[in-house]
Design a protein around this motif. Structure first.
Motif, PDB file in Angstrom:
ATOM      1  N   LYS A   1       0.779  -1.355   0.110  1.00  0.00           N
ATOM      2  CA  LYS A   1      -0.083   0.153  -0.023  1.00  0.00           C
ATOM      3  C   LYS A   1       0.847   1.178  -0.030  1.00  0.00           C
ATOM      4  O   LYS A   1       1.855   1.213   0.709  1.00  0.00           O
ATOM      5  N   GLY A   2       0.617   2.009  -0.932  1.00  0.00           N
ATOM      6  CA  GLY A   2       1.326   3.376  -0.809  1.00  0.00           C
ATOM      7  C   GLY A   2       1.523   4.054  -2.270  1.00  0.00           C
ATOM      8  O   GLY A   2       1.497   3.211  -3.205  1.00  0.00           O
ATOM      9  N   VAL A   3       1.547   5.274  -2.494  1.00  0.00           N
ATOM     10  CA  VAL A   3       1.498   5.865  -3.697  1.00  0.00           C
ATOM     11  C   VAL A   3       2.800   5.587  -4.235  1.00  0.00           C
ATOM     12  O   VAL A   3       3.831   5.844  -3.819  1.00  0.00           O
ATOM     13  N   GLY A   4       2.994   4.891  -5.673  1.00  0.00           N
ATOM     14  CA  GLY A   4       4.249   4.593  -6.346  1.00  0.00           C
ATOM     15  C   GLY A   4       4.822   3.409  -5.787  1.00  0.00           C
ATOM     16  O   GLY A   4       5.871   3.003  -6.346  1.00  0.00           O
ATOM     17  N   TYR A   5       4.152   2.652  -4.724  1.00  0.00           N
ATOM     18  CA  TYR A   5       5.111   1.560  -4.404  1.00  0.00           C
ATOM     19  C   TYR A   5       4.303   0.208  -5.412  1.00  0.00           C
ATOM     20  O   TYR A   5       3.186   0.048  -5.517  1.00  0.00           O
TER      21      TYR A   5
ATOM     22  N   GLU B   1      11.724 -11.050   5.339  1.00  0.00           N
ATOM     23  CA  GLU B   1      12.694 -10.312   4.473  1.00  0.00           C
ATOM     24  C   GLU B   1      12.126  -9.220   3.541  1.00  0.00           C
ATOM     25  O   GLU B   1      12.743  -7.981   3.372  1.00  0.00           O
ATOM     26  N   ILE B   2      11.167  -9.601   2.510  1.00  0.00           N
ATOM     27  CA  ILE B   2      10.467  -8.595   1.791  1.00  0.00           C
ATOM     28  C   ILE B   2       9.729  -7.494   2.764  1.00  0.00           C
ATOM     29  O   ILE B   2       9.716  -6.423   2.262  1.00  0.00           O
ATOM     30  N   ARG B   3       9.037  -8.024   3.539  1.00  0.00           N
ATOM     31  CA  ARG B   3       8.261  -6.716   4.342  1.00  0.00           C
ATOM     32  C   ARG B   3       9.165  -6.082   5.086  1.00  0.00           C
ATOM     33  O   ARG B   3       8.650  -4.757   5.298  1.00  0.00           O
ATOM     34  N   ARG B   4      10.457  -6.392   5.564  1.00  0.00           N
ATOM     35  CA  ARG B   4      11.429  -5.576   6.238  1.00  0.00           C
ATOM     36  C   ARG B   4      11.815  -4.301   5.573  1.00  0.00           C
ATOM     37  O   ARG B   4      12.210  -3.291   6.220  1.00  0.00           O
ATOM     38  N   TRP B   5      11.643  -4.278   4.236  1.00  0.00           N
ATOM     39  CA  TRP B   5      12.212  -3.167   3.478  1.00  0.00           C
ATOM     40  C   TRP B   5      10.967  -1.951   3.790  1.00  0.00           C
ATOM     41  O   TRP B   5      11.762  -1.004   3.550  1.00  0.00           O
ATOM     42  N   ARG B   6       9.840  -2.226   4.038  1.00  0.00           N
ATOM     43  CA  ARG B   6       9.109  -1.095   4.425  1.00  0.00           C
ATOM     44  C   ARG B   6       7.930  -1.634   4.964  1.00  0.00           C
ATOM     45  O   ARG B   6       6.726  -2.164   4.581  1.00  0.00           O
ATOM     46  N   LYS B   7       7.918  -1.637   6.439  1.00  0.00           N
ATOM     47  CA  LYS B   7       6.962  -2.024   7.374  1.00  0.00           C
ATOM     48  C   LYS B   7       5.755  -1.130   7.256  1.00  0.00           C
ATOM     49  O   LYS B   7       5.806   0.028   7.203  1.00  0.00           O
ATOM     50  N   PRO B   8       4.691  -1.705   7.417  1.00  0.00           N
ATOM     51  CA  PRO B   8       3.515  -0.912   7.512  1.00  0.00           C
ATOM     52  C   PRO B   8       3.583   0.301   8.764  1.00  0.00           C
ATOM     53  O   PRO B   8       3.799   0.017   9.812  1.00  0.00           O
ATOM     54  N   GLU B   9       3.384   1.699   8.579  1.00  0.00           N
ATOM     55  CA  GLU B   9       3.450   2.734   9.245  1.00  0.00           C
ATOM     56  C   GLU B   9       1.897   2.822   9.779  1.00  0.00           C
ATOM     57  O   GLU B   9       1.026   2.663   9.161  1.00  0.00           O
ATOM     58  N   PRO B  10       1.878   3.304  11.386  1.00  0.00           N
ATOM     59  CA  PRO B  10       0.591   3.419  11.782  1.00  0.00           C
ATOM     60  C   PRO B  10      -0.427   4.619  11.364  1.00  0.00           C
ATOM     61  O   PRO B  10      -1.406   4.631  11.682  1.00  0.00           O
ATOM     62  N   TYR B  11       0.122   5.737  10.636  1.00  0.00           N
ATOM     63  CA  TYR B  11      -0.548   6.700  10.438  1.00  0.00           C
ATOM     64  C   TYR B  11      -1.463   6.587   9.005  1.00  0.00           C
ATOM     65  O   TYR B  11      -2.590   7.144   9.071  1.00  0.00           O
TER      66      TYR B  11
ATOM     67  N   ARG C   1      -1.325 -10.386   4.105  1.00  0.00           N
ATOM     68  CA  ARG C   1      -2.617 -10.289   3.701  1.00  0.00           C
ATOM     69  C   ARG C   1      -3.240 -10.725   5.019  1.00  0.00           C
ATOM     70  O   ARG C   1      -3.089 -11.573   5.881  1.00  0.00           O
ATOM     71  N   GLY C   2      -4.481  -9.881   5.546  1.00  0.00           N
ATOM     72  CA  GLY C   2      -5.309 -10.157   6.518  1.00  0.00           C
ATOM     73  C   GLY C   2      -4.509  -9.573   8.064  1.00  0.00           C
ATOM     74  O   GLY C   2      -5.120  -9.507   9.116  1.00  0.00           O
ATOM     75  N   GLU C   3      -3.458  -9.091   7.723  1.00  0.00           N
ATOM     76  CA  GLU C   3      -2.745  -8.383   9.101  1.00  0.00           C
ATOM     77  C   GLU C   3      -3.504  -7.140   9.438  1.00  0.00           C
ATOM     78  O   GLU C   3      -3.782  -6.273   8.751  1.00  0.00           O
ATOM     79  N   PHE C   4      -3.654  -7.037  10.645  1.00  0.00           N
ATOM     80  CA  PHE C   4      -4.466  -5.800  11.188  1.00  0.00           C
ATOM     81  C   PHE C   4      -3.375  -4.704  11.471  1.00  0.00           C
ATOM     82  O   PHE C   4      -2.227  -5.008  12.146  1.00  0.00           O
ATOM     83  N   ILE C   5      -3.284  -3.745  10.877  1.00  0.00           N
ATOM     84  CA  ILE C   5      -2.517  -2.541  11.104  1.00  0.00           C
ATOM     85  C   ILE C   5      -3.004  -1.466  12.050  1.00  0.00           C
ATOM     86  O   ILE C   5      -3.999  -1.105  11.826  1.00  0.00           O
TER      87      ILE C   5
END
Length: 177
Positions: free
Chosen positions: A90-94, A147-157, A165-169
């Motif tokens: 999720k993210g613009v340009g990602y 390892e893939i997720r570590r590059w850009r973890k979901p931020e809370p804002y 998939r299915g993870e609650f942020i």
């Protein structure tokens, strides 16, 4: 007593299991997996099941019991069905694109992130914001997903980043005026 360890692991049809030289090898329709055996636990293989028992009632032997049974169960599941993890970006340009044995990620850095796919793992990108990781070894699938997720973890804002998939942020409220 381990509630998980007590249950024997069923051997599905088309799967063979054998113990040789302290190694359990399981062969099935998707491939072959091996696992080193713990010396705290005894294993017994018959035609339909693999049973795991602790060698004695020590705390260490009992702690290995349920875990070893689960590892044997994961071997059986892997050679019959395999394992899959799905990551959502999720993210613009990602974006993500699978290119042969590499995964190219565009995550807002000044450069693209190239990740080499290990042997035995298959990565698909059905669209540019979804990554599907599949393979027969549960540990390898989970490791490459982490390892893939570590590059850009979901931020809370805004929730931007790579999430399972299915993870609650847990979302936070932004600054007030």
């Amino acid at each position: 007593m381990s509630r998980i360890g007590k249950k024997p692991v069923a051997i599905p049809g088309g799967v063979t299991a054998k113990i040789e030289n302290g190694v359990l090898s399981v062969k099935g329709p998707k491939g072959t997996l091996t696992m080193g055996l713990s010396d705290q636990v005894t294993y017994s293989v018959d035609e339909a099941t693999v049973a795991v028992q602790p060698i004695n009632q020590s705390k260490q032997a009992r702690s290995h019991w349920g875990m070893q049974r689960t590892l044997v169960s994961n071997l059986m599941e892997g050679v019959t069905n395999g394992f899959t993890k799905v990551l959502d970006i999720k993210g613009v340009g990602y974006r993500a694109t699978a290119q042969g044995k590499n995964l190219k990620l565009q995550l807002g850095y000044s450069h693209d992130v190239d990740i080499a796919v290990p042997e035995g793992i298959e990565i698909k990108t059905p669209d540019n914001t979804t990554v599907e990781i599949s393979g027969i070894d549960k540990q390898k699938v989970g490791q490459i997903a982490a390892e893939i997720r570590r590059w850009r973890k979901p931020e809370p804002y805004k929730g931007k980043g790579i999430a399972y998939r299915g993870e609650f942020i847990f979302r936070k409220e932004g600054k007030k005026k």
